[in-house]
Design a protein around this motif. Structure first.
Motif, PDB file in Angstrom:
ATOM      1  N   TYR A 151       0.834  -1.192   0.000  1.00 42.17           N
ATOM      2  CA  TYR A 151       0.000   0.000   0.000  1.00 42.17           C
ATOM      3  C   TYR A 151       0.872   1.246   0.000  1.00 42.17           C
ATOM      4  CZ  TYR A 151      -3.643  -3.247   1.346  1.00 42.17           C
ATOM      5  OH  TYR A 151      -4.516  -4.294   1.365  1.00 42.17           O
ATOM      6  N   ASP A 152       0.482   2.225  -0.803  1.00 38.79           N
ATOM      7  CA  ASP A 152       1.138   3.531  -0.788  1.00 38.79           C
ATOM      8  C   ASP A 152       0.776   4.177   0.545  1.00 38.79           C
ATOM      9  OD1 ASP A 152       1.909   6.189  -1.088  1.00 38.79           O
ATOM     10  OD2 ASP A 152       1.284   6.278  -3.189  1.00 38.79           O
ATOM     11  N   SER A 153       1.759   4.489   1.368  1.00 34.15           N
ATOM     12  CA  SER A 153       1.487   5.027   2.698  1.00 34.15           C
ATOM     13  C   SER A 153       0.879   6.431   2.651  1.00 34.15           C
ATOM     14  CB  SER A 153       2.761   5.048   3.541  1.00 34.15           C
ATOM     15  OG  SER A 153       3.699   5.951   2.991  1.00 34.15           O
ATOM     16  N   ALA A 154       1.098   7.148   1.560  1.00 34.24           N
ATOM     17  CA  ALA A 154       0.587   8.511   1.458  1.00 34.24           C
ATOM     18  C   ALA A 154      -0.940   8.548   1.391  1.00 34.24           C
ATOM     19  CB  ALA A 154       1.179   9.210   0.233  1.00 34.24           C
ATOM     20  N   ASN A 155      -1.530   7.614   0.677  1.00 35.32           N
ATOM     21  CA  ASN A 155      -2.984   7.628   0.516  1.00 35.32           C
ATOM     22  C   ASN A 155      -3.645   6.301   0.896  1.00 35.32           C
ATOM     23  OD1 ASN A 155      -2.298   5.984  -1.633  1.00 35.32           O
ATOM     24  ND2 ASN A 155      -2.516   7.610  -3.144  1.00 35.32           N
ATOM     25  N   HIS A 156      -2.845   5.331   1.331  1.00 39.43           N
ATOM     26  CA  HIS A 156      -3.312   3.996   1.762  1.00 39.43           C
ATOM     27  C   HIS A 156      -3.977   3.208   0.638  1.00 39.43           C
ATOM     28  CE1 HIS A 156      -3.423   5.555   6.165  1.00 39.43           C
ATOM     29  NE2 HIS A 156      -2.216   5.537   5.657  1.00 39.43           N
ATOM     30  N   ASN A 157      -3.623   3.513  -0.600  1.00 39.06           N
ATOM     31  CA  ASN A 157      -4.150   2.770  -1.747  1.00 39.06           C
ATOM     32  C   ASN A 157      -3.299   1.533  -2.008  1.00 39.06           C
ATOM     33  OD1 ASN A 157      -6.215   4.575  -2.267  1.00 39.06           O
ATOM     34  ND2 ASN A 157      -5.030   5.743  -3.755  1.00 39.06           N
ATOM     35  N   LEU A 158      -3.975   0.458  -2.357  1.00 38.55           N
ATOM     36  CA  LEU A 158      -3.281  -0.769  -2.763  1.00 38.55           C
ATOM     37  C   LEU A 158      -2.596  -0.499  -4.097  1.00 38.55           C
ATOM     38  CD1 LEU A 158      -2.802  -3.831  -2.232  1.00 38.55           C
ATOM     39  CD2 LEU A 158      -4.873  -4.253  -3.567  1.00 38.55           C
ATOM     40  N   VAL A 159      -1.270  -0.706  -4.167  1.00 37.19           N
ATOM     41  CA  VAL A 159      -0.545  -0.445  -5.417  1.00 37.19           C
ATOM     42  C   VAL A 159       0.015  -1.727  -6.033  1.00 37.19           C
ATOM     43  CG1 VAL A 159       0.032   1.958  -4.918  1.00 37.19           C
ATOM     44  CG2 VAL A 159       1.586   0.141  -4.170  1.00 37.19           C
ATOM     45  N   TRP A 160       0.148  -2.790  -5.230  1.00 39.20           N
ATOM     46  CA  TRP A 160       0.681  -4.046  -5.772  1.00 39.20           C
ATOM     47  C   TRP A 160       0.147  -5.201  -4.942  1.00 39.20           C
ATOM     48  CZ3 TRP A 160       3.498  -8.383  -4.546  1.00 39.20           C
ATOM     49  CH2 TRP A 160       4.106  -9.074  -5.606  1.00 39.20           C
ATOM     50  N   ARG A 161      -0.250  -6.281  -5.599  1.00 38.98           N
ATOM     51  CA  ARG A 161      -0.695  -7.499  -4.916  1.00 38.98           C
ATOM     52  C   ARG A 161      -0.153  -8.694  -5.683  1.00 38.98           C
ATOM     53  NH1 ARG A 161      -6.660  -8.232  -3.453  1.00 38.98           N
ATOM     54  NH2 ARG A 161      -5.848  -7.547  -1.461  1.00 38.98           N
ATOM     55  N   GLY A 162       0.426  -9.626  -4.939  1.00 39.18           N
ATOM     56  CA  GLY A 162       0.919 -10.860  -5.533  1.00 39.18           C
ATOM     57  C   GLY A 162       0.397 -12.059  -4.767  1.00 39.18           C
ATOM     58  N   LEU A 163       0.228 -13.165  -5.473  1.00 37.87           N
ATOM     59  CA  LEU A 163      -0.250 -14.404  -4.868  1.00 37.87           C
ATOM     60  C   LEU A 163       0.569 -15.559  -5.419  1.00 37.87           C
ATOM     61  CD1 LEU A 163      -2.368 -16.025  -3.185  1.00 37.87           C
ATOM     62  CD2 LEU A 163      -3.734 -16.124  -5.271  1.00 37.87           C
ATOM     63  N   ALA A 164       1.136 -16.344  -4.518  1.00 40.39           N
ATOM     64  CA  ALA A 164       1.848 -17.565  -4.904  1.00 40.39           C
ATOM     65  C   ALA A 164       1.123 -18.736  -4.277  1.00 40.39           C
ATOM     66  CB  ALA A 164       3.297 -17.516  -4.416  1.00 40.39           C
ATOM     67  N   SER A 165       0.892 -19.789  -5.059  1.00 45.90           N
ATOM     68  CA  SER A 165       0.281 -21.000  -4.512  1.00 45.90           C
ATOM     69  C   SER A 165       1.025 -22.206  -5.042  1.00 45.90           C
ATOM     70  CB  SER A 165      -1.208 -21.067  -4.860  1.00 45.90           C
ATOM     71  OG  SER A 165      -1.398 -21.189  -6.244  1.00 45.90           O
ATOM     72  N   LYS A 166       1.089 -23.244  -4.199  1.00 42.93           N
ATOM     73  CA  LYS A 166       1.872 -24.413  -4.558  1.00 42.93           C
ATOM     74  C   LYS A 166       1.445 -25.605  -3.720  1.00 42.93           C
ATOM     75  CE  LYS A 166       6.520 -26.067  -4.812  1.00 42.93           C
ATOM     76  NZ  LYS A 166       7.699 -25.992  -5.429  1.00 42.93           N
ATOM     77  N   THR A 167       1.531 -26.778  -4.325  1.00 42.92           N
ATOM     78  CA  THR A 167       1.343 -28.013  -3.582  1.00 42.92           C
ATOM     79  C   THR A 167       2.527 -28.170  -2.644  1.00 42.92           C
ATOM     80  OG1 THR A 167       0.220 -28.991  -5.472  1.00 42.92           O
ATOM     81  CG2 THR A 167       1.047 -30.500  -3.793  1.00 42.92           C
ATOM     82  N   ILE A 168       2.256 -28.548  -1.405  1.00 40.90           N
ATOM     83  CA  ILE A 168       3.333 -28.630  -0.425  1.00 40.90           C
ATOM     84  C   ILE A 168       3.414 -30.019   0.198  1.00 40.90           C
ATOM     85  CG2 ILE A 168       3.284 -26.184   0.110  1.00 40.90           C
ATOM     86  CD1 ILE A 168       1.665 -26.830   2.575  1.00 40.90           C
ATOM     87  N   ASP A 169       4.571 -30.322   0.710  1.00 37.27           N
ATOM     88  CA  ASP A 169       4.820 -31.568   1.434  1.00 37.27           C
ATOM     89  C   ASP A 169       4.922 -31.219   2.909  1.00 37.27           C
ATOM     90  OD1 ASP A 169       5.695 -33.915   2.556  1.00 37.27           O
ATOM     91  OD2 ASP A 169       7.528 -34.057   1.367  1.00 37.27           O
ATOM     92  N   VAL A 170       3.899 -31.576   3.678  1.00 35.40           N
ATOM     93  CA  VAL A 170       3.873 -31.202   5.089  1.00 35.40           C
ATOM     94  C   VAL A 170       4.874 -31.997   5.918  1.00 35.40           C
ATOM     95  CG1 VAL A 170       1.517 -30.338   5.033  1.00 35.40           C
ATOM     96  CG2 VAL A 170       1.927 -32.765   5.522  1.00 35.40           C
TER      97      VAL A 170
END
Length: 192
Positions: A145-164
């Motif tokens: 988030y841009d701290s000046a106006n609290h707007n979301l400027v970037w979002r990323g999502l990573a997903s993966k099968t995992i071995d617990v």
């Protein structure tokens, strides 16, 4: 750390995260960004808690933040504790379970057809066996988030099968790889 209690954050859909990625397949990564944001001005960042985000244990929190901190340092960003940071960064993480059913059929007899000079109609013996596997899928959502106006400027999502069952050092290495892939295209370049 401060709690970012902005009403914009409470409206965000709950994303789930990745804690440990250990399968051979690389993580599925998606990102989006504000094409009007000037990413060149973002030099510092501060960690914040996203309102209503599902919490992870302290150990996982430290590992996730360490992986993100290392990658952002490579990108030239500096972590600070001041409210005057250029970016506020928060994450959400989780692991979901999916069921996979596999069936195998074996035909131990001869079906109808020509056999030794004549037509054979005899039935054979066939069995089908099945197996249900639980597959764990981890996801990590990272918001900036841009701290000046609290707007979301970037979002990323990573997903993966995992071995617990993977050992902790392997889990940490794979988390670092997933975060590196997640932030590979940061800062984004807007196409003109």
């Amino acid at each position: 750390m401060s709690r970012l209690g902005l009403h914009q954050l409470s409206c965000l859909p709950l994303l789930v995260l990745l804690l440990v990625a250990t399968a051979a397949v690389s993580p599925d990564v998606r990102y989006n960004f504000d094409k009007g944001a000037d990413f060149a001005k973002f030099k510092t960042y501060k960690w914040v808690f996203l309102k209503d985000a599902q919490r992870v244990n302290d150990l996982a929190d430290k590992q996730i933040k360490a992986a993100v901190d290392a990658e952002l340092a490579r990108k030239g960003l500096t972590k600070v504790d001041a409210e005057s940071a250029d970016l506020y960064i928060g994450y959400q993480a989780g692991v979901t379970q999916e069921k996979e059913f596999t069936s195998i059929s074996s035909d131990w007899g001869y079906g109808p057809g020509w056999y030794r000079g004549g037509w054979y109609t005899g039935g054979g013996m066939s069995t089908t066996t099945g197996q249900t596997l639980t597959i764990y899928v981890g996801q990590l959502a990272l918001d900036m988030y841009d701290s000046a106006n609290h707007n979301l400027v970037w979002r990323g999502l990573a997903s993966k099968t995992i071995d617990v069952k993977a050992k902790p050092d392997k889990q940490q290495r794979n988390l670092a790889k997933a975060v590196a892939k997640l932030l590979r295209n940061y800062p984004p370049t807007a196409k003109k």
